[in-house]
Write a protein that holds these residues in place. Sequence first.
Motif, PDB file in Angstrom:
ATOM      1  N   SER A   1       2.481   7.400   5.110  1.00 28.26           N
ATOM      2  CA  SER A   1       2.393   8.502   6.066  1.00 28.26           C
ATOM      3  C   SER A   1       1.715   9.709   5.429  1.00 28.26           C
ATOM      4  CB  SER A   1       3.798   8.887   6.537  1.00 28.26           C
ATOM      5  OG  SER A   1       4.516   9.464   5.453  1.00 28.26           O
ATOM      6  N   SER A   2       1.476  10.731   6.245  1.00 33.59           N
ATOM      7  CA  SER A   2       0.869  11.968   5.735  1.00 33.59           C
ATOM      8  C   SER A   2       1.801  12.686   4.761  1.00 33.59           C
ATOM      9  CB  SER A   2       0.515  12.889   6.903  1.00 33.59           C
ATOM     10  OG  SER A   2       1.680  13.182   7.677  1.00 33.59           O
TER      11      SER A   2
ATOM     12  N   GLU B   1      -7.862   7.573   5.867  1.00 33.28           N
ATOM     13  CA  GLU B   1      -7.163   7.528   7.147  1.00 33.28           C
ATOM     14  C   GLU B   1      -7.463   6.197   7.838  1.00 33.28           C
ATOM     15  OE1 GLU B   1      -6.876  10.078  11.324  1.00 33.28           O
ATOM     16  OE2 GLU B   1      -7.804  10.963   9.534  1.00 33.28           O
TER      17      GLU B   1
ATOM     18  N   ASP C   1      -5.634   5.202  11.036  1.00 30.47           N
ATOM     19  CA  ASP C   1      -5.525   5.318  12.486  1.00 30.47           C
ATOM     20  C   ASP C   1      -4.517   6.415  12.801  1.00 30.47           C
ATOM     21  OD1 ASP C   1      -5.856   4.889  15.150  1.00 30.47           O
ATOM     22  OD2 ASP C   1      -5.130   2.804  15.156  1.00 30.47           O
ATOM     23  N   THR C   2      -4.417   6.772  14.081  1.00 32.52           N
ATOM     24  CA  THR C   2      -3.355   7.642  14.582  1.00 32.52           C
ATOM     25  C   THR C   2      -2.595   6.835  15.622  1.00 32.52           C
ATOM     26  OG1 THR C   2      -4.694   9.617  14.221  1.00 32.52           O
ATOM     27  CG2 THR C   2      -2.785   9.829  15.671  1.00 32.52           C
TER      28      THR C   2
ATOM     29  N   LYS D   1       1.006   9.702  15.061  1.00 37.99           N
ATOM     30  CA  LYS D   1       1.210   9.917  13.632  1.00 37.99           C
ATOM     31  C   LYS D   1       0.065   9.276  12.864  1.00 37.99           C
ATOM     32  CE  LYS D   1       4.828   9.482  10.158  1.00 37.99           C
ATOM     33  NZ  LYS D   1       6.251   9.100   9.913  1.00 37.99           N
ATOM     34  N   LYS D   2      -0.568  10.073  11.995  1.00 41.42           N
ATOM     35  CA  LYS D   2      -1.660   9.541  11.197  1.00 41.42           C
ATOM     36  C   LYS D   2      -1.113   8.640  10.103  1.00 41.42           C
ATOM     37  CE  LYS D   2      -4.963  13.324  11.911  1.00 41.42           C
ATOM     38  NZ  LYS D   2      -5.932  12.487  12.668  1.00 41.42           N
TER      39      LYS D   2
ATOM     40  N   TYR E   1      -2.220   6.185   6.544  1.00 46.69           N
ATOM     41  CA  TYR E   1      -3.235   6.192   5.481  1.00 46.69           C
ATOM     42  C   TYR E   1      -3.081   4.977   4.584  1.00 46.69           C
ATOM     43  CZ  TYR E   1      -3.688  11.103   6.807  1.00 46.69           C
ATOM     44  OH  TYR E   1      -3.873  12.269   7.492  1.00 46.69           O
TER      45      TYR E   1
ATOM     46  N   GLU F   1     -13.895   5.304   7.717  1.00 43.18           N
ATOM     47  CA  GLU F   1     -13.450   6.610   8.217  1.00 43.18           C
ATOM     48  C   GLU F   1     -14.508   7.240   9.126  1.00 43.18           C
ATOM     49  OE1 GLU F   1     -12.305   9.041   4.854  1.00 43.18           O
ATOM     50  OE2 GLU F   1     -10.185   8.754   5.352  1.00 43.18           O
TER      51      GLU F   1
ATOM     52  N   TYR G   1     -12.280   8.467  17.444  1.00 42.20           N
ATOM     53  CA  TYR G   1     -11.441   9.593  17.882  1.00 42.20           C
ATOM     54  C   TYR G   1     -12.171  10.456  18.919  1.00 42.20           C
ATOM     55  CZ  TYR G   1      -7.999   8.812  14.126  1.00 42.20           C
ATOM     56  OH  TYR G   1      -7.037   8.293  13.321  1.00 42.20           O
TER      57      TYR G   1
ATOM     58  N   ILE H   1      -5.195   8.604  20.184  1.00 43.67           N
ATOM     59  CA  ILE H   1      -3.921   8.041  19.709  1.00 43.67           C
ATOM     60  C   ILE H   1      -3.707   6.678  20.317  1.00 43.67           C
ATOM     61  CG2 ILE H   1      -1.424   8.355  19.626  1.00 43.67           C
ATOM     62  CD1 ILE H   1      -1.905  11.363  19.858  1.00 43.67           C
TER      63      ILE H   1
END
Length: 580
Positions: free
Chosen positions: A472-473, A491, A493-494, A504-505, A507, A529, A536, A574
Amino acid sequence: MPKSPFQKVGSTKIIPISLKLLIIFVSLLMLSNFATNFVNSFLSRAQIIKLNNRIMVSQLKDIYTAAGNQYQILTFTARKDEAIKSLYNTAKRGFELPNSLAAAFDKEGKILFCASASPISPEQKEKKEGDTPSLNENSKDFSDFEALAIMNQNFDNGITDSAILFTSDLGQYYGVYKYQEDWECYFLRAELLSDTMRTNNLLFGIISIVIVCIVTLFLMAGISMYRRILTNVHKITGDLYEMQSSQHLTTIDLSESTNDDITYLAASFNSLSSTINTLLGIFQKFASKDVVAKAYTEHQIKLEGNQRNLVMLFSDIKSFTYRTETLGNDIIDLLNVHYDKVIRKVHENSGVIGSIIGDAILAIYGTQKSENKSLDALETAWQITRVTAELRSRLIARRAQIEEKRTLTEAEERIYQAVLLDIGVGIDGGNVFYGNIGSEEHMTNTVIGDNVNSASRLEGLTRIYRLPVIVSSYIKDEIEKAGITKYKFFEIDTVQVKGKTQGKKIYFPYDTLISNSLSASGEDFENYEKALQSYYKGDWDSARREFKNCPLEAAQVFLERIADKSAPENWSGIWTMQSK
């Protein structure tokens, strides 16, 4: 062995029992000797005074006899001064102490003569009215009227000779007297009490010094013997102190111990220590390391917990249902081999095991001292991923060896696929509840919170994006904030997991120092990316072209997701998960 005889356990100073016994023994020995010396000195004092009285009686007899003779001479010559001078000289011949005294005085205290062993001091000559009465060779009157009254009262009662105490400016005198009828005077022979006691005190001091010297010599010999006798005690207490300092029970080495009751106590302690260590070892296998350490320190485990900022690592074996169906009961042996390596890596990186549920394991970081709990979790993730990859490599190499000779049977192929383990790891962190829950009869240590569930969801996403580790971030930010450059976070995905209303992003932590278990490079992730940004923004046509040129398996996920479609209206970027 402790370096100092005085050690501390907590704030309590530990005084060796041998030192206490030695102090008590020496104190009682010295007290006994000095008490004996004092009693002896006190009894000697009485004997010395009694002996001096006898000597003074003998000397008084000489003076008394001389007084009678001089009186007879006086009746013929009528030379009183010469008679008195002769008595003076006779009295003075028997003096031995510095302040010996002999005198003659009538019932009213008028002195006939006074002989003293020491000359008159300037201080005695300068006596003023109101000072302590003095008695010296220049005195005209006997100064102690109370003593004179006692002597007169004795005379009236028919007692003409006796012992007497009187006071002078030099102190208290003791002596003997006898009434001489011819001269109608009391003849007195006396000694200053302090002179007599000075010799006694000097003797007391000399004996005390001798006692100290003798006791010191015997004490040194005693300490040497004492140390030999108590060597076993010092060794045992030293070992116990080391145990207390390290907070780890061991056994005491009794190989060179003597066969006494102290050794028996130490042997009993070793037996108890072994039992406790066995129970503690069993306890450690069923509880996390921090719980064990707290129980050892506080001697209890309570139902309690609080909010803590922790990191959770969730690891799961992929395709576990297939492996279970194929291996049957042998799956337990496979899991034990796998978990042995995983748990070791967790503990090596300051983590604790939160729970083991079938093929899944939850590890917690931050409950013990650590410089960066997110880094510890990430290091563990890559280590267990590489360990599993190495095992797969060995199995693949072994299969190749077998197939050089023959082809695997269908059953062997199924078993091979079943033991070819692959895992996914998800990591998240944040505020969670950490503590003990249950009842006083049965309790368990657990961690509860959205971030725990999130770690599990992130592990599930590794199957979708075909990546070994997803974080997670929170993990990304904590590691980057610490200035750690070993990992570069790309990154992926979200996503909006099921049950949540916000995206939620996620990684992928790319290890820049060690090759990953992927064929992709850092450049491939950078291209990924770039395609993700087009995705996005809703430019799905550009995103499709860029994802097609990306060799990552995660890119195929997006190609399947967007297919030949355009971005929907009000596109937020998202992706909502439909399953856990």
